[in-house]
Design an enzyme around this catalytic site. Structure first.
Site, PDB file in Angstrom:
ATOM      1  N   LYS A 290       0.792  -1.266   0.074  1.00 42.06           N
ATOM      2  CA  LYS A 290      -0.066   0.080   0.149  1.00 42.06           C
ATOM      3  C   LYS A 290       1.033   1.342  -0.072  1.00 42.06           C
ATOM      4  O   LYS A 290       2.038   1.219   0.514  1.00 42.06           O
ATOM      5  CB  LYS A 290      -0.880  -0.199   1.278  1.00 42.06           C
ATOM      6  CG  LYS A 290      -2.118  -0.915   1.316  1.00 42.06           C
ATOM      7  CD  LYS A 290      -2.934  -0.573   2.389  1.00 42.06           C
ATOM      8  CE  LYS A 290      -4.021  -1.704   2.640  1.00 42.06           C
ATOM      9  NZ  LYS A 290      -4.934  -1.325   1.599  1.00 42.06           N
ATOM     10  N   ARG A 364     -10.939 -10.993   1.248  1.00 42.99           N
ATOM     11  CA  ARG A 364     -11.852 -12.112   0.834  1.00 42.99           C
ATOM     12  C   ARG A 364     -11.001 -13.432   0.767  1.00 42.99           C
ATOM     13  O   ARG A 364     -12.012 -14.556   0.961  1.00 42.99           O
ATOM     14  CB  ARG A 364     -12.122 -11.581  -0.710  1.00 42.99           C
ATOM     15  CG  ARG A 364     -10.962 -11.410  -1.795  1.00 42.99           C
ATOM     16  CD  ARG A 364     -11.100 -10.546  -2.823  1.00 42.99           C
ATOM     17  NE  ARG A 364     -10.808  -9.101  -2.731  1.00 42.99           N
ATOM     18  CZ  ARG A 364     -11.231  -8.501  -3.405  1.00 42.99           C
ATOM     19  NH1 ARG A 364     -11.768  -8.611  -4.691  1.00 42.99           N
ATOM     20  NH2 ARG A 364     -11.249  -7.036  -3.413  1.00 42.99           N
TER      21      ARG A 364
END
Ligand code: BES
Ligand code: MN
Ligand code: ZN
Length: 512
Positions: A290, A364
């Site tokens: 990130k 997920r």
């Protein structure tokens, strides 16, 4: 857990004594515009009230607040005048008003607080229901007292009020006390569950690694005598939880699969609500690293796990006759020589393979195993809660939680619960075209689909593992952690969705 700042606020109910005789450091007085003009205030407040009136500093309009010193009992107190306006009050307005009053009480370091309520309060509320009013005021007050723990060397001793006394002089509604006490105790349970979630979410990443989250869950289970199990990295790898294992393998702090059962029914069968919470204790993005700006907020990437634990806390206080299964896949998403990589193909517990295209779409991947495991343990209905996508923040900001579902009736019952708690939930579409975007050339699914419809596709990825079982996905990426306080929510962790999930579980209207 000693890393948390827990204190318990006592809430009681009093009537038939003059309000000014109750010992308190702060007296919160709810007044409407009409009451401000015609209402009768205690003799000992008279001087203060008269001067406020003469100077026109307060008129009872909505959200107005004014504090003045008064004589109370045998000592001095701060009178907090709170305007209610001149219209029926919704539960949300009552909650916000109570939160405001709580903050005013804390400004004067009040330990004992009296909530002086006009006898018209219930008849002037939108639902005209005693328990709803008591619930909203208690919940709002407790939520409003919340402060994030800090780690400064010189701590202030005062952490918040210890006792709130709700007072109403005249009671005309039958069964008032019984109803009030029911609402008050529910409000307290909802708030304490929420505060548990806030505390654990606010813990810095170095103070909460997956093993710590597992220990916190264990403590919670032991405190309430619940059955639980924790799988370490070896066990979960052996079990075939390739999703959780892969996300966790880049960190020196190994992943855990946490399970807790709340059994409110005589047997572990019939409807079992599976709550699956994303427990990424810190999300660097992994090899798909990130950007540095704002990465510190990723301490809240276990907000979904915190929410489902907060729900358990509240259920253990309210004790409904329902069966609930909590499943938390927890890992730290780090880049390292051992980390999973873009291009990897992994096998999940369901047997489905996943092509990893972006290691930052890790939520997920761990939730896939959580969903399958919840089903294996008997869940008949699933809710997953996750700080899942930046895209939901673009769509709904920090105001609403995004929902994806495969069952409209289920979702509608959940949204109606959210209207009662005031926590906004907005449905996102689950079109079959979005499902197609999850196709991969080399595996059953890909974990990242790019920018388009990113919140829906992320939700549908998780929904694939429901295998047709009724399911709701709650994306709390925007609502779990705020950059500034709003209403009953503080800056930082909010514990969002604890109250709504509990409300849904307790509700009779929900589908079974
Ligand atoms: N934990 C983040 C999502 C997030 C973003 C939470 C902002 C709170 C605030 C999640 O793991 C993530 O990184 N999602 C990516 C997915 C993308 C790589 C497909 C995103 O939304 O950018
Ligand atoms: Mn991520
Ligand atoms: Zn994440």
């Amino acid at each position: 857990m000693d890393k948390l700042t827990r204190y318990s606020l006592e809430t009681i109910w009093k009537t038939e004594v003059p309000v000014e005789s109750i010992e308190a450091h702060a007296v919160i007085c709810l007044v409407s515009e009409a009451e401000w003009i015609t209402g009768h205030f205690p003799e000992s407040w008279k001087q203060a009230i008269t001067s406020v009136k003469e100077r026109g500093l307060f008129n009872g309009s909505e959200n107005q607040m004014f504090t003045i010193p008064v004589k109370q009992g045998n000592s001095a107190a701060t009178l907090v005048l709170v305007g209610t306006g001149e219209h029926p009050m919704s539960a949300e307005e009552l909650r916000n008003l109570a939160a405001k009053a709580a903050k005013a009480s804390m400004q004067v370091s009040a330990d004992q607080v009296v909530f002086a309520m006009p006898s018209s309060l219930v008849s002037y509320s939108a639902t005209q229901d005693v328990a709803t009013v008591a619930h909203a005021l208690t919940e709002g007050f407790i939520l409003g007292t919340y402060r994030r723990k800090n780690y400064k060397q010189n701590q202030k001793a005062y952490i918040g009020p210890g006792k709130v006394i709700f007072h109403q002089e005249k009671i005309t509604i039958p069964n008032f006390q019984k109803e009030w006490e029911k609402g008050m105790s529910d409000g307290k349970a909802y708030a304490e569950g929420t505060i548990y979630a806030r505390d654990i979410t606010n813990l810095p990443g170095n103070m909460l690694v997956p093993e710590d989250l597992a220990r916190a869950a264990e403590d919670l289970a032991n405190k309430h005598g619940l059955e639980y199990s924790i799988m370490d990295e070896k066990k979960l790898e052996k079990k075939g939880m390739g999703g959780l294992f892969s996300v966790g393998k880049g960190s020196i702090h190994p992943p855990r699969m946490i399970v807790i059962k709340y059994q409110g029914k005589e047997s572990w069968d019939g409807e079992i609500v599976g709550l699956v919470g994303k427990g990424i204790t810190f999300d660097t993005g992994g090899i798909s690293l990130k950007p540095r700006v704002g990465m510190e907020e990723m301490i809240s990437d276990m907000g979904g796990a915190a929410t489902v634990l907060g729900v358990l806390e509240a259920l253990c206080i309210t004790r409904p006759k329902r069966n609930v299964l909590v499943v938390i896949p927890t890992a730290e998403n780090m880049p390292s020589g051992g980390a999973f990589k873009p291009g990897d193909v992994i096998t999940t517990l369901s047997g489905r393979t996943v092509e990893i295209l972006n290691t930052d779409a890790e939520g997920r991947v761990v939730l896939a195993d959580g969903m399958t495991y919840a089903k294996e343990l008997g869940a008949t209905r699933l809710i997953d809660v996750a700080t899942l996508t930046g895209a939901v923040v673009s769509a709904l900001g920090d105001v609403a939680t995004g929902a994806v579902s495969n069952d409209e009736t289920f979702l509608n019952s959940f949204i109606s619960a959210s209207r009662r708690t005031g926590e906004k939930v907005w449905p996102l579409p689950a079109y079959p075209e979005f499902q197609e975007m999850l196709r991969s050339d080399v595996a059953d699914l890909r974990n990242s689909t790019g920018r388009n419809a990113a919140s829906s596709t992320a939700g549908l990825f998780i929904g694939t593992f429901a295998d047709g079982m009724p399911w709701i996905h709650l994306d709390i990426a925007g609502t779990a952690f705020l950059t500034k306080e709003r209403g009953v929510n503080p800056k930082g962790a909010t514990g969002v969705m604890v109250r709504t999930i509990v409300e849904w579980i307790l509700s009779d209207e929900r589908v079974v």
